[in-house]
Write a protein that holds these residues in place. Structure first.
Motif, PDB file in Angstrom:
ATOM      1  N   UNK A  33       0.790  -1.204  -0.040  1.00  0.00           N
ATOM      2  CA  UNK A  33      -0.065  -0.056   0.062  1.00  0.00           C
ATOM      3  C   UNK A  33       0.794   1.385   0.098  1.00  0.00           C
ATOM      4  N   UNK A  34       1.894   1.251   0.620  1.00  0.00           N
ATOM      5  CA  UNK A  34       2.757   2.343   0.931  1.00  0.00           C
ATOM      6  C   UNK A  34       3.219   3.271  -0.225  1.00  0.00           C
ATOM      7  N   UNK A  35       3.392   2.477  -1.472  1.00  0.00           N
ATOM      8  CA  UNK A  35       3.835   3.160  -2.753  1.00  0.00           C
ATOM      9  C   UNK A  35       3.096   4.115  -3.219  1.00  0.00           C
ATOM     10  N   UNK A  36       1.611   3.962  -3.063  1.00  0.00           N
ATOM     11  CA  UNK A  36       0.354   4.905  -3.543  1.00  0.00           C
ATOM     12  C   UNK A  36      -0.074   5.809  -2.408  1.00  0.00           C
ATOM     13  N   UNK A  37      -0.196   5.198  -1.244  1.00  0.00           N
ATOM     14  CA  UNK A  37      -0.882   5.937   0.076  1.00  0.00           C
ATOM     15  C   UNK A  37       0.410   6.670   0.872  1.00  0.00           C
ATOM     16  N   UNK A  38       1.571   6.283   0.536  1.00  0.00           N
ATOM     17  CA  UNK A  38       2.702   7.263   1.521  1.00  0.00           C
ATOM     18  C   UNK A  38       3.128   6.217   2.664  1.00  0.00           C
ATOM     19  N   UNK A  39       4.380   6.194   3.087  1.00  0.00           N
ATOM     20  CA  UNK A  39       4.868   5.267   4.153  1.00  0.00           C
ATOM     21  C   UNK A  39       4.006   5.402   5.416  1.00  0.00           C
ATOM     22  N   UNK A  40       3.422   6.418   5.822  1.00  0.00           N
ATOM     23  CA  UNK A  40       2.970   6.567   6.941  1.00  0.00           C
ATOM     24  C   UNK A  40       1.206   6.817   6.732  1.00  0.00           C
ATOM     25  N   UNK A  41       0.853   6.592   5.366  1.00  0.00           N
ATOM     26  CA  UNK A  41      -0.600   6.708   5.280  1.00  0.00           C
ATOM     27  C   UNK A  41      -0.909   8.364   4.890  1.00  0.00           C
ATOM     28  N   UNK A  42      -0.064   9.117   4.670  1.00  0.00           N
ATOM     29  CA  UNK A  42      -0.329  10.573   4.622  1.00  0.00           C
ATOM     30  C   UNK A  42      -0.768  10.906   3.192  1.00  0.00           C
ATOM     31  N   UNK A  43      -0.745  10.079   2.326  1.00  0.00           N
ATOM     32  CA  UNK A  43      -1.276  10.008   1.025  1.00  0.00           C
ATOM     33  C   UNK A  43      -0.128  10.512  -0.032  1.00  0.00           C
ATOM     34  N   UNK A  44      -0.222  10.298  -1.474  1.00  0.00           N
ATOM     35  CA  UNK A  44       0.716  10.910  -2.439  1.00  0.00           C
ATOM     36  C   UNK A  44      -0.145  11.098  -3.691  1.00  0.00           C
ATOM     37  N   UNK A  45       0.414  11.545  -4.482  1.00  0.00           N
ATOM     38  CA  UNK A  45      -0.073  12.032  -5.783  1.00  0.00           C
ATOM     39  C   UNK A  45      -0.883  10.733  -6.458  1.00  0.00           C
ATOM     40  N   UNK A  46      -0.637   9.669  -6.062  1.00  0.00           N
ATOM     41  CA  UNK A  46      -1.051   8.320  -6.381  1.00  0.00           C
ATOM     42  C   UNK A  46      -2.110   7.647  -5.733  1.00  0.00           C
ATOM     43  N   UNK A  47      -2.431   8.334  -4.586  1.00  0.00           N
ATOM     44  CA  UNK A  47      -3.482   7.645  -3.512  1.00  0.00           C
ATOM     45  C   UNK A  47      -3.846   8.650  -2.394  1.00  0.00           C
ATOM     46  N   UNK A  48      -4.952   8.651  -1.945  1.00  0.00           N
ATOM     47  CA  UNK A  48      -5.544   9.764  -0.928  1.00  0.00           C
ATOM     48  C   UNK A  48      -4.716   9.144   0.514  1.00  0.00           C
ATOM     49  N   UNK A  49      -4.849  10.316   1.313  1.00  0.00           N
ATOM     50  CA  UNK A  49      -4.341   9.873   2.513  1.00  0.00           C
ATOM     51  C   UNK A  49      -5.164   8.702   3.169  1.00  0.00           C
ATOM     52  N   UNK A  50      -4.805   8.072   4.144  1.00  0.00           N
ATOM     53  CA  UNK A  50      -5.474   7.035   4.984  1.00  0.00           C
ATOM     54  C   UNK A  50      -5.932   7.427   6.314  1.00  0.00           C
ATOM     55  N   UNK A  51      -5.438   8.594   6.943  1.00  0.00           N
ATOM     56  CA  UNK A  51      -5.525   8.814   8.186  1.00  0.00           C
ATOM     57  C   UNK A  51      -6.937   9.216   8.412  1.00  0.00           C
ATOM     58  N   UNK A  52      -7.550   8.375   9.533  1.00  0.00           N
ATOM     59  CA  UNK A  52      -8.898   8.666   9.615  1.00  0.00           C
ATOM     60  C   UNK A  52     -10.114   8.060   9.012  1.00  0.00           C
ATOM     61  N   UNK A  53      -9.439   7.243   8.118  1.00  0.00           N
ATOM     62  CA  UNK A  53     -10.425   6.363   7.178  1.00  0.00           C
ATOM     63  C   UNK A  53     -11.235   5.184   8.071  1.00  0.00           C
ATOM     64  N   UNK A  54     -10.467   4.970   8.945  1.00  0.00           N
ATOM     65  CA  UNK A  54     -10.737   3.650   9.899  1.00  0.00           C
ATOM     66  C   UNK A  54     -10.847   2.280   9.565  1.00  0.00           C
ATOM     67  N   UNK A  55     -10.761   1.420  10.257  1.00  0.00           N
ATOM     68  CA  UNK A  55     -10.886  -0.040   9.755  1.00  0.00           C
ATOM     69  C   UNK A  55     -12.113  -0.382   8.933  1.00  0.00           C
ATOM     70  N   UNK A  56     -13.091   0.257   9.070  1.00  0.00           N
ATOM     71  CA  UNK A  56     -14.282  -0.154   8.009  1.00  0.00           C
ATOM     72  C   UNK A  56     -13.868   0.025   6.475  1.00  0.00           C
ATOM     73  N   UNK A  57     -13.269   1.118   6.377  1.00  0.00           N
ATOM     74  CA  UNK A  57     -12.935   1.563   5.038  1.00  0.00           C
ATOM     75  C   UNK A  57     -12.238   0.503   4.496  1.00  0.00           C
ATOM     76  N   UNK A  58     -10.858  -0.060   5.373  1.00  0.00           N
ATOM     77  CA  UNK A  58      -9.797  -0.726   4.637  1.00  0.00           C
ATOM     78  C   UNK A  58     -10.562  -2.231   4.302  1.00  0.00           C
ATOM     79  N   UNK A  59     -11.297  -2.634   5.402  1.00  0.00           N
ATOM     80  CA  UNK A  59     -12.161  -4.035   5.390  1.00  0.00           C
ATOM     81  C   UNK A  59     -12.932  -3.981   4.162  1.00  0.00           C
ATOM     82  N   UNK A  60     -13.715  -3.163   3.693  1.00  0.00           N
ATOM     83  CA  UNK A  60     -14.353  -2.843   2.527  1.00  0.00           C
ATOM     84  C   UNK A  60     -13.619  -2.757   1.230  1.00  0.00           C
ATOM     85  N   UNK A  61     -12.298  -1.943   1.102  1.00  0.00           N
ATOM     86  CA  UNK A  61     -11.967  -1.848  -0.007  1.00  0.00           C
ATOM     87  C   UNK A  61     -11.083  -3.058  -0.456  1.00  0.00           C
ATOM     88  N   UNK A  62     -10.384  -3.454   0.769  1.00  0.00           N
ATOM     89  CA  UNK A  62      -9.445  -4.661   0.495  1.00  0.00           C
ATOM     90  C   UNK A  62     -10.211  -5.891   0.465  1.00  0.00           C
TER      91      UNK A  62
END
Length: 242
Positions: A33-62
């Motif tokens: 995941x880090x290549x798109x969302x950043x090493x700390x989940x901060x997000x990059x130009x290829x993927x949004x930040x994951x800070x605050x999305x919660x476990x429900x978003x991960x369980x749904x998306x993955x």
């Protein structure tokens, strides 16, 4: 309060298990995941930040195979799931540790047993049918996006989608749509798409309604009549020549 009243041994064991899940989840995140969302989940130009999305978003998306994404596009499609549920739980634990967000629901929360199907139908038509069609068959949106078909989607993933609002979908937190109303909607979707539900209109063409179905019948029916007329005329001309 939990730490104060729970047995010290159990509380410590739970904390240790959670820490281990976060550590394992971080390893999985770094690889997948880090290549798109950043090493700390901060997000990059290829993927949004994951800070605050919660476990429900991960369980749904993955859990629906949408993540990791194969390539950027207007919308990430559902595809084969590549992680085991235990790994998804570990990823969810790590992402949840980055910031508070919607929590993955329990089996009791998503169980539609005893739910009000009629109420669920009313809620679905008022809040969801504009995009998903009134039977949940999905439909096209703007700029290459679309509302997916809800037939066969698990109650857990429907609940999580309402919690988190993936992609073009708005979110419906409990403050907007209480837990019971979510269960009513899940019960309606399962009932209207169930194998025991009769369709008195015959072929539904995706449940799009009488206008589209009438247009379909007009185009193909008229086309069949024209083709038949051409065939009869051609064979009649041949018969006269002979």
């Amino acid at each position: 309060m939990y730490a104060a009243f729970a047995p010290a041994g159990k509380a410590q064991a739970d904390e240790t298990a959670q820490s281990l899940a976060i550590d394992e989840g971080k390893k999985l995140y770094t690889v997948g995941c880090a290549s798109c969302h950043g090493t700390g989940g901060q997000g990059t130009t290829d993927g949004p930040s994951l800070v605050g999305v919660g476990s429900a978003a991960v369980d749904f998306q993955v859990g629906t195979g949408r993540m990791p994404a194969q390539q950027p596009g207007a919308q990430v499609p559902k595809k084969k799931v590549i992680y085991a549920q235990a790994e998804i739980d570990q990823l969810a634990a790590y992402v949840a540790s980055l910031g508070a967000g919607p929590i993955k629901p329990t089996d009791k929360q998503v169980d539609p047993a005893g739910a009000d199907v009629a109420k669920g139908g009313e809620l679905f038509r008022n809040n969801c049918a504009q995009c998903h069609n009134f039977t949940g068959k999905g439909g096209a949106l703007t700029k290459g996006k679309y509302a997916p078909d809800l037939e066969g989607v698990s109650p857990k993933h429907i609940y999580e989608a309402m919690q988190t609002g993936p992609q073009s979908m708005p979110s419906f937190p409990d403050t907007t749509m209480p837990e019971q109303e979510k269960k009513d909607i899940i019960a309606y979707i399962q009932t209207v798409n169930g194998s025991e539900t009769a369709s008195p209109g015959g072929l539904s063409l995706g449940g799009l309604g009488p206008v589209s179905e009438g247009l379909f019948a007009w185009i193909f029916g008229l086309g069949a009549l024209v083709a038949t007329a051409v065939w009869v005329a051609a064979h009649t001309a041949k018969a006269k020549k002979s």
